[in-house]
Design an enzyme around this catalytic site. Structure first.
Site, PDB file in Angstrom:
ATOM      1  N   LYS A   2       2.039  -3.272   8.795  1.00  8.33           N
ATOM      2  CA  LYS A   2       3.455  -2.460   8.736  1.00  8.33           C
ATOM      3  C   LYS A   2       4.636  -3.143   8.769  1.00  8.33           C
ATOM      4  CE  LYS A   2       5.573   1.801  10.034  1.00  8.33           C
ATOM      5  NZ  LYS A   2       5.548   3.127  10.726  1.00  8.33           N
TER       6      LYS A   2
ATOM      7  N   GLY B 106       7.025   3.363   3.232  1.00  3.66           N
ATOM      8  CA  GLY B 106       7.348   4.128   4.012  1.00  3.66           C
ATOM      9  C   GLY B 106       8.867   4.394   4.339  1.00  3.66           C
ATOM     10  N   GLY B 107       9.367   5.428   5.128  1.00  5.86           N
ATOM     11  CA  GLY B 107      10.744   5.384   5.626  1.00  5.86           C
ATOM     12  C   GLY B 107      11.301   4.445   6.380  1.00  5.86           C
ATOM     13  N   ARG B 108      10.410   3.659   7.141  1.00  6.70           N
ATOM     14  CA  ARG B 108      11.035   2.629   8.096  1.00  6.70           C
ATOM     15  C   ARG B 108      10.559   1.145   7.481  1.00  6.70           C
ATOM     16  NH1 ARG B 108      15.023   2.965  11.862  1.00  6.70           N
ATOM     17  NH2 ARG B 108      14.783   5.069  12.904  1.00  6.70           N
ATOM     18  N   GLY B 109       9.644   1.287   6.380  1.00  4.44           N
ATOM     19  CA  GLY B 109       9.386  -0.181   5.987  1.00  4.44           C
ATOM     20  C   GLY B 109       8.104   0.046   5.142  1.00  4.44           C
TER      21      GLY B 109
ATOM     22  N   LEU C 156       0.656  -1.281   0.074  1.00  8.17           N
ATOM     23  CA  LEU C 156       0.072   0.012   0.140  1.00  8.17           C
ATOM     24  C   LEU C 156       0.750   1.392   0.149  1.00  8.17           C
ATOM     25  CD1 LEU C 156      -2.663  -0.954   2.425  1.00  8.17           C
ATOM     26  CD2 LEU C 156      -2.989  -0.985  -0.003  1.00  8.17           C
TER      27      LEU C 156
ATOM     28  N   ASP D  53       5.949  13.747  15.050  1.00 10.59           N
ATOM     29  CA  ASP D  53       6.288  13.479  13.529  1.00 10.59           C
ATOM     30  C   ASP D  53       5.041  13.678  12.972  1.00 10.59           C
ATOM     31  OD1 ASP D  53       7.861  12.817  11.421  1.00 10.59           O
ATOM     32  OD2 ASP D  53       7.601  10.579  11.607  1.00 10.59           O
TER      33      ASP D  53
END
Length: 383
Positions: free
Chosen positions: A184, A165-168, A162, A281
């Site tokens: 996630k 992201g920055g972390r996964g 979907l 954030d």
């Protein structure tokens, strides 16, 4: 122990009943027995019997009949009391057995069913997350089996991605025909990643609000960390504003609604939580939209409570959204979230990214561009 507490009063009632029967027997019987005892002490039994038969024939027989009648009454009372007590004990035993069976059945059903996910078959909560449940006191998070998440995401295929992201990555997970969720999968390891994962779980278990995304479960498989959220059908605000549609589906009414929803989430974190929470954030990619375009704040991996200990914390966040006092001096307050929320409002109004690349070595901040514009040069274009 509860059964014993019930039995003791019953025994007391039984003996009280027996005493009552004895004390309420006919007065003539008592007097006759007492008289018999007194006379027996004064005269031998044989002499007493002969005299009584001579003086008053039949009296001794009457007294013996009264004594037998008393014994018979006591025996009947004992039988009745024992029968009643046995029946009560049998009833209590059956009740206790049925209650134990019902408790076992209810416990088995509660283990099989997990309310938020309904159709998921969840394993027991891992020992390492017990502290999260104790800290939350409003609920707990389930630890989901890795094999179940693999099957729901079709072995984490690219077609199920979907968001990157920055972390996964965030995957679309289908647990049955009706129930969908977002999984996630966090990349990398290390202490920072582990700390953010545990922080995310900890906060989302504690915080429950209509404008904050719900965490359904988590998974630890070796070095891999996974988080399972409620499905947000319309993705993130960033994908709506800067994706293929370029915000064309977001009417002014919807944009105002999204802004109010995010403001409510921040009001809850800053004013209603005790102690207040700073998200750290706030950005459009962390604002998710459901099927009705209701906005929910997500990603609490960097969240902290406000206080003197947070005056000089490690700089975290996303460039373009970070408040100047936090970026330059490291001072973190709830105003840092308010500044980031203001940048999100500019995105909603102008539909420009918070940090745009002007050249290979130069970027322009949306806030700087808005502050420094001149009417003759053309200001922000509202769309």
């Amino acid at each position: 122990m509860n059964l014993l507490c019930l039995l003791l009063p019953m025994w007391e009632c039984t003996f009280s009943l027996l005493a009552l029967v004895i004390l309420t027997r006919p007065e003539s019987t008592v007097s006759s027995i007492c008289a018999s005892v007194l006379h027996s002490k004064q005269k031998p039994i044989s002499q007493f019997s002969s005299e009584m038969e001579a003086v008053s024939p039949g009296v001794a027989v009457v007294r013996v009949m009264h004594h037998q009648d008393l014994n018979w009454r006591i025996l009947v009372a004992l039988i009745v009391a024992s029968t009643l007590l046995g029946g009560i004990l049998l009833f209590l035993l059956c009740f206790w057995i049925c209650r134990q069976k019902n408790l076992k059945n209810s416990n088995a059903k509660s283990k099989q069913n997990f309310e938020p996910t309904k159709a998921l078959s969840l394993s027991p909560i891992a020992d390492r997350f017990n502290f999260l449940w104790m800290a939350a006191k409003k609920g707990s998070v389930a630890v989901i089996e890795y094999q179940l998440l693999e099957a729901a995401t079709n072995n984490f295929r690219e077609s199920n991605v979907l968001v990157q992201g920055g972390r996964g990555r965030i995957y679309r997970a289908c647990f049955d025909e009706k129930y969908l969720a977002a999984v996630k999968k966090l990349d990398g390891g290390g202490q920072d990643a582990e700390r953010e994962f545990e922080n995310e779980v900890n906060w989302l278990v504690k915080i429950q609000h209509q404008n904050i995304v719900s965490l359904l479960g988590c998974c630890i498989n070796g070095e891999t960390r996974l988080l399972v959220y409620e499905m947000m059908q319309n993705g993130s605000l960033e994908s709506q504003l800067h994706g293929p549609t370029q915000g064309s589906t977001l009417t002014w009414h919807l944009r105002m609604k999204i802004a109010i929803d995010v403001a409510r989430a921040l009001d809850y974190l800053h004013e209603q939580c005790n102690p207040p929470v700073v998200h750290r954030d706030i950005k459009s990619s962390n604002i998710l939209l459901d099927s009705n375009y209701d906005a929910k704040l997500s990603d609490f991996g960097l969240a902290l409570t406000t206080g003197s200990q947070n005056k000089n914390v490690k700089l975290s966040g996303t460039l373009g959204y970070v408040a100047p006092e936090y970026l330059l001096e490291g001072k973190l307050t709830d105003k840092s979230d308010v500044y980031a929320f203001g940048v999100v409002l500019l995105e909603l109004l102008i539909r420009k990214k918070p940090l745009e690349k002007m050249s290979s070595a130069q970027c322009q901040s949306l806030v700087t561009w808005v502050i420094s514009f001149k009417p003759t040069q053309g200001g922000p274009v509202m769309v």
